[in-house]
Design a protein around this motif. Structure first.
Motif, PDB file in Angstrom:
ATOM      1  N   ASN A 349     -19.690  11.251 -13.027  1.00 12.13           N
ATOM      2  CA  ASN A 349     -20.352  10.010 -13.445  1.00 12.13           C
ATOM      3  C   ASN A 349     -21.557  10.381 -14.314  1.00 12.13           C
ATOM      4  OD1 ASN A 349     -20.828   7.290 -13.595  1.00 12.13           O
ATOM      5  ND2 ASN A 349     -21.852   7.143 -11.602  1.00 12.13           N
ATOM      6  N   GLY A 351     -21.742  10.264 -18.508  1.00 11.00           N
ATOM      7  CA  GLY A 351     -21.994   9.469 -19.707  1.00 11.00           C
ATOM      8  C   GLY A 351     -22.619  10.297 -20.824  1.00 11.00           C
ATOM      9  N   LYS A 393     -23.562   4.201 -19.213  1.00 12.19           N
ATOM     10  CA  LYS A 393     -22.854   3.884 -17.970  1.00 12.19           C
ATOM     11  C   LYS A 393     -23.759   3.984 -16.738  1.00 12.19           C
ATOM     12  CE  LYS A 393     -19.690   6.684 -16.453  1.00 12.19           C
ATOM     13  NZ  LYS A 393     -18.509   7.564 -16.394  1.00 12.19           N
TER      14      LYS A 393
END
Length: 423
Positions: A349, A351, A393
């Motif tokens: 996670n 970005g 994100k």
């Protein structure tokens, strides 16, 4: 022929003679039930030195009448194991006590496994290391694991009295007058190690001259001389050491000064300044953290002083640091924040870095859109300007959750909350 040591002679011959370990060999407890039912399985006995691992193995053998052999995983070779295996084939079953079982190499292990599978060899492995960390899974999965505990002073005292009174294996044929104070010192001075206590008693008996009436008198002075060691013992590589370090940190985290000083004292007696220093620095930043950041610098100063002056004086700055850390406000907000950030990264996670934050110090960067639109905070009166720094994100992610347990972090929280509202 030289007589074997007292601790060897006094090994229990049956389960009933075992001193201590009643959670395993007491009435209706697991090892007792196995022996009574004659349904032995291979097992690993683990715990500190001198607390009865070999004694339990020999008592099991004595109670079941099976052949009993003792080997060491380091000093005995595969040929020695082949001899035990040959005996097992002839007699049907052999109980093998394998000391230092955690040091068993692959060749010896591969040889033993078939005999454990078919039950011809019942392995009783003895180790001071945690088997879940130190023993090969192939062996561990074929064994029951039993943890032995250090004996209490009363249990050791019972073993000493037996040794003094036993005419066959102990000193029952001698006239021994031992004071209660000396007996208590032998029993309580070895941190639950009955073998060391028996060794000290033997030294006292054999090195003390008899009086005119052939009586051997053992008083507290003799006991202290024969102990030959501090009353506190520590194995720096064993589980107990890490248990003390764990209790040390948890006591400081829980603000219990007296418990923390107790565990500090045990670590000091073990002479382990390196572990103390490392753990104190971790505590200063993990458990006290932003609630009192100056504690970290003072802890480092105390450690550097301790290293310079050495023991025994090093105990003084260390005690200062421990007391301050105990009574400081606590915050683990920084630990939680970085752990959550790393967790996101490990999960993928991540970005893309926003274009306006990318490096623009090379030719052609502008053509790629690098650094365009970046706002330089120092150009603004307050030194701050609203601007996105996290990848798209994650742009609303908040890793840091301030705790208001100390004045310093309360001030940080005020600034953080103000900036969050402005964004």
């Amino acid at each position: 022929m030289q007589q074997k040591p007292l601790a060897f002679r006094m090994r229990p011959r049956t389960i009933e003679e075992i001193v201590g370990q009643q959670h395993l060999v007491g009435e209706d407890k697991i090892i007792t039930r196995m022996v009574k039912a004659k349904q032995l399985t291979s097992m690993i006995l683990y715990g500190p030195p001198g607390i009865g691992k070999t004694s339990i193995a020999s008592a099991i053998a004595g109670s079941t009448k099976y052949a009993f052999r003792t080997l060491n995983a380091v000093t005995n070779n595969k040929k020695d194991m082949e001899i035990v295996a040959a005996e097992a084939k002839m007699s049907g079953k052999v109980i093998l006590l394998l000391d230092e079982v955690h040091r068993l190499d692959k060749g010896k292990q591969d040889f033993l496994l078939p005999f454990l599978e078919n039950g011809m060899i019942t392995l009783i492995g003895a180790t001071t290391s945690n088997p879940y960390h130190a023993i090969n899974p192939a062996i561990r999965s074929r064994c029951q694991i039993f943890e032995l505990k250090p004996l209490t002073a009363d249990e050791i005292k019972l073993a000493l009295i037996r040794a003094i009174e036993d005419e066959e294996r102990g000193f029952g044929k001698l006239k021994i007058n031992i004071t209660e104070e000396a007996l208590t010192h032998f029993a309580s001075g070895t941190n639950g190690d009955v073998r060391s206590s028996l060794n000290a008693l033997e030294l006292a008996v054999l090195s003390t001259d008899k009086d005119e009436e052939e009586v051997i008198h053992i008083d507290i002075k003799s006991a202290e001389e024969c102990m030959q060691k501090k009353s506190y013992s520590s194995d720096k590589d064993g589980d107990g050491h890490y248990d003390v370090l764990s209790a040390f940190q948890k006591s400081i985290r829980g603000s219990d000064v007296n418990a923390a000083l107790h565990y500090l004292g045990r670590l000091i007696e073990a002479g382990d300044l390196q572990s103390i220093s490392r753990r104190l620095l971790v505590i200063a930043y993990e458990d006290v953290g932003l609630a009192s950041p100056q504690a970290g610098a003072r802890t480092l100063a105390a450690i550097e002083t301790s290293e310079r002056i050495g023991f025994p004086e090093a105990r003084i700055p260390l005690a200062n640091a421990v007391i301050e850390l105990c009574l400081s406000p606590k915050s683990n907000s920084a630990v939680i924040a970085i752990s959550e950030a790393i967790s996101d990264i490990q999960k993928g996670n991540i970005g893309e870095v926003p274009d306006h934050l990318r490096d623009a110090h090379y030719k052609g960067a502008q053509e790629l859109g690098r650094g365009i639109g970046y706002l330089y905070p120092h150009d603004y009166e307050s030194g701050w300007v609203p601007q996105q720094y996290l990848p798209n994100k994650l742009k609303n992610k908040q890793y840091y959750q301030p705790k208001k347990t100390g004045k310093f972090e309360q001030a940080l929280a005020t600034v953080y909350e103000k900036l969050t509202r402005k964004k």
